[in-house]
Write a protein that holds these residues in place. Structure first.
Motif, PDB file in Angstrom:
ATOM      1  N   PRO A   1       0.823  -1.217   0.000  1.00  0.00           N
ATOM      2  CA  PRO A   1       0.000   0.000   0.000  1.00  0.00           C
ATOM      3  C   PRO A   1       0.859   1.270   0.000  1.00  0.00           C
ATOM      4  O   PRO A   1       1.870   1.354   0.712  1.00  0.00           O
ATOM      5  CB  PRO A   1      -0.797  -0.130   1.306  1.00  0.00           C
ATOM      6  N   SER A   2       0.458   2.242  -0.766  1.00  0.00           N
ATOM      7  CA  SER A   2       1.242   3.471  -0.940  1.00  0.00           C
ATOM      8  C   SER A   2       1.439   4.243   0.355  1.00  0.00           C
ATOM      9  O   SER A   2       2.439   4.949   0.529  1.00  0.00           O
ATOM     10  CB  SER A   2       0.569   4.372  -1.980  1.00  0.00           C
ATOM     11  N   ASN A   3       0.482   4.123   1.299  1.00  0.00           N
ATOM     12  CA  ASN A   3       0.603   4.879   2.544  1.00  0.00           C
ATOM     13  C   ASN A   3       1.708   4.345   3.459  1.00  0.00           C
ATOM     14  O   ASN A   3       2.018   4.946   4.480  1.00  0.00           O
ATOM     15  CB  ASN A   3      -0.738   4.880   3.290  1.00  0.00           C
ATOM     16  N   GLU A   4       2.314   3.205   3.088  1.00  0.00           N
ATOM     17  CA  GLU A   4       3.406   2.649   3.893  1.00  0.00           C
ATOM     18  C   GLU A   4       4.760   3.277   3.538  1.00  0.00           C
ATOM     19  O   GLU A   4       5.744   3.037   4.223  1.00  0.00           O
ATOM     20  CB  GLU A   4       3.491   1.133   3.697  1.00  0.00           C
ATOM     21  N   PHE A   5       4.789   4.090   2.490  1.00  0.00           N
ATOM     22  CA  PHE A   5       6.043   4.632   1.990  1.00  0.00           C
ATOM     23  C   PHE A   5       6.228   6.093   2.383  1.00  0.00           C
ATOM     24  O   PHE A   5       5.276   6.874   2.388  1.00  0.00           O
ATOM     25  CB  PHE A   5       6.113   4.508   0.467  1.00  0.00           C
ATOM     26  N   THR A   6       7.479   6.443   2.665  1.00  0.00           N
ATOM     27  CA  THR A   6       7.803   7.824   3.004  1.00  0.00           C
ATOM     28  C   THR A   6       8.204   8.637   1.776  1.00  0.00           C
ATOM     29  O   THR A   6       8.196   9.856   1.793  1.00  0.00           O
ATOM     30  CB  THR A   6       8.932   7.873   4.049  1.00  0.00           C
ATOM     31  N   ASP A   7       8.590   7.941   0.698  1.00  0.00           N
ATOM     32  CA  ASP A   7       8.893   8.577  -0.578  1.00  0.00           C
ATOM     33  C   ASP A   7       8.526   7.588  -1.684  1.00  0.00           C
ATOM     34  O   ASP A   7       7.682   6.723  -1.472  1.00  0.00           O
ATOM     35  CB  ASP A   7      10.355   9.042  -0.662  1.00  0.00           C
ATOM     36  N   GLN A   8       9.180   7.649  -2.816  1.00  0.00           N
ATOM     37  CA  GLN A   8       8.815   6.768  -3.919  1.00  0.00           C
ATOM     38  C   GLN A   8       9.259   5.321  -3.734  1.00  0.00           C
ATOM     39  O   GLN A   8       8.710   4.410  -4.365  1.00  0.00           O
ATOM     40  CB  GLN A   8       9.402   7.312  -5.230  1.00  0.00           C
ATOM     41  N   ILE A   9      10.243   5.073  -2.883  1.00  0.00           N
ATOM     42  CA  ILE A   9      10.707   3.683  -2.730  1.00  0.00           C
ATOM     43  C   ILE A   9      10.936   3.245  -1.284  1.00  0.00           C
ATOM     44  O   ILE A   9      10.894   2.050  -0.997  1.00  0.00           O
ATOM     45  CB  ILE A   9      12.011   3.419  -3.529  1.00  0.00           C
ATOM     46  N   HIS A  10      11.167   4.187  -0.355  1.00  0.00           N
ATOM     47  CA  HIS A  10      11.516   3.816   1.021  1.00  0.00           C
ATOM     48  C   HIS A  10      10.286   3.739   1.930  1.00  0.00           C
ATOM     49  O   HIS A  10       9.321   4.489   1.758  1.00  0.00           O
ATOM     50  CB  HIS A  10      12.512   4.815   1.614  1.00  0.00           C
ATOM     51  N   PHE A  11      10.371   2.856   2.904  1.00  0.00           N
ATOM     52  CA  PHE A  11       9.268   2.647   3.833  1.00  0.00           C
ATOM     53  C   PHE A  11       9.320   3.600   5.027  1.00  0.00           C
ATOM     54  O   PHE A  11      10.401   3.983   5.480  1.00  0.00           O
ATOM     55  CB  PHE A  11       9.301   1.205   4.372  1.00  0.00           C
ATOM     56  N   LYS A  12       8.146   3.956   5.513  1.00  0.00           N
ATOM     57  CA  LYS A  12       8.060   4.627   6.798  1.00  0.00           C
ATOM     58  C   LYS A  12       8.549   3.640   7.861  1.00  0.00           C
ATOM     59  O   LYS A  12       8.392   2.425   7.708  1.00  0.00           O
ATOM     60  CB  LYS A  12       6.614   5.033   7.101  1.00  0.00           C
ATOM     61  N   LYS A  13       9.131   4.155   8.907  1.00  0.00           N
ATOM     62  CA  LYS A  13       9.753   3.307   9.926  1.00  0.00           C
ATOM     63  C   LYS A  13       8.806   2.225  10.446  1.00  0.00           C
ATOM     64  O   LYS A  13       9.200   1.068  10.624  1.00  0.00           O
ATOM     65  CB  LYS A  13      10.254   4.170  11.088  1.00  0.00           C
ATOM     66  N   ASN A  14       7.558   2.587  10.694  1.00  0.00           N
ATOM     67  CA  ASN A  14       6.596   1.636  11.278  1.00  0.00           C
ATOM     68  C   ASN A  14       6.123   0.566  10.296  1.00  0.00           C
ATOM     69  O   ASN A  14       5.457  -0.398  10.689  1.00  0.00           O
ATOM     70  CB  ASN A  14       5.368   2.380  11.814  1.00  0.00           C
ATOM     71  N   TYR A  15       6.445   0.751   9.009  1.00  0.00           N
ATOM     72  CA  TYR A  15       5.971  -0.191   7.984  1.00  0.00           C
ATOM     73  C   TYR A  15       7.100  -0.978   7.312  1.00  0.00           C
ATOM     74  O   TYR A  15       6.840  -1.688   6.346  1.00  0.00           O
ATOM     75  CB  TYR A  15       5.188   0.554   6.913  1.00  0.00           C
TER      76      TYR A  15
END
Length: 275
Positions: free
Chosen positions: A253-267
């Protein structure tokens, strides 16, 4: 006046030599211990760790090489046991990752792992040396005599020559700081999702694994769901290694990403390869 100019020139040369010697010493200590008290606080410090680990004699089961997404998931600073990570970033290109793998194999000829895994985001495969290459590739690899034999070819050299002031990356005083000239390189693989450097060194990685009877697997890291169409339009290559890679593409899911390729810490996915 002439005397002042000469004195100034001598002082400049002396201080330049001192700074270079000091920088060389700090670099040497950092390569020997990337987490020690003399380690340099440089951008890309994970590369120091990957290079250090590639020269470490250690019996492991699986070795992972990969870009910054792989480093998020299988960190070079955390996976140090049977699963051994040399992941760092995509700016070093697959040429840099090949150098790391070759160094590890040569160091561990008598202790070879069971499997080599290349874990790479599909959008990282386009890198053919980019605006980050001066700092991450030239300083760490291209102008490092240990890797000269692997990188001294027309494919690499022709791109390096287009980087302004590339020769300055030889100097220890430049290697020891974050400075890099601002530049952009012409896109020589427009519309292609794999650059010439990627294709060349992907085959080299495959070959060195075969030569050493190592199992080699090439996996994509998860892709942002809203980039599915963008990626689909690029998937035209039917190369054997790339076809297997494409078959393993997966989306998150797109909401798990902080930019175009990297994940948010919690995801950040936890061991998605089930190693």
């Amino acid at each position: 006046m002439k005397k002042i100019i000469i004195q100034t020139l001598i002082i400049t040369i002396v201080f330049g030599a001192i700074f270079n010697l000091y920088s060389f010493s700090r670099l040497h200590l950092t390569y020997k211990n990337p987490h020690g008290e003399y380690a340099l606080p440089l951008n890309g410090s994970e590369i120091f760790s990957a290079i250090y680990k590639s020269k470490t004699k250690k019996k492991v089961k699986k070795v992972i090489i990969g870009d910054s997404v792989a480093e998020q998931i299988y960190s070079v600073n955390e996976y140090n046991d049977s699963i051994y990570s040399l992941s760092c970033n995509q700016a070093i290109t697959l040429a840099g990752h090949y150098c790391l793998l070759k160094s590890f194999i040569e160091t561990n000829k008598e202790l070879l792992p069971e499997e080599i895994i290349l874990y790479y985001n599909p959008f990282s495969l386009k890198n053919n040396l980019d605006r980050f290459a001066f700092h991450y590739f030239l300083k760490f690899f291209y102008y490092n005599s240990e890797y000269e034999a692997e990188l001294n070819n027309e494919l690499i050299n022709s791109r390096v020559k287009k980087i302004p002031y590339h020769f300055l990356a030889k100097l220890p005083v430049i290697k020891g700081i974050n400075w890099s000239p601002s530049y952009s390189l012409p896109d020589e693989n427009a519309g292609q999702w794999c650059s010439p450097i990627t294709k060349c060194y992907l085959n080299k990685i495959d070959s060195i694994c075969k030569e050493n009877n190592l199992s080699f697997n090439f996996y994509p890291s998860p892709v942002k769901e809203d980039r599915k169409k963008e990626l689909h339009n690029l998937l035209l290559d039917t190369d054997r290694l790339l076809k297997t890679y494409i078959d393993n593409l997966n989306y998150r899911p797109s909401n798990e990403f902080t930019d175009q390729i990297h994940f948010k810490k919690n995801y950040i996915p936890q061991n998605p390869l089930n190693l």
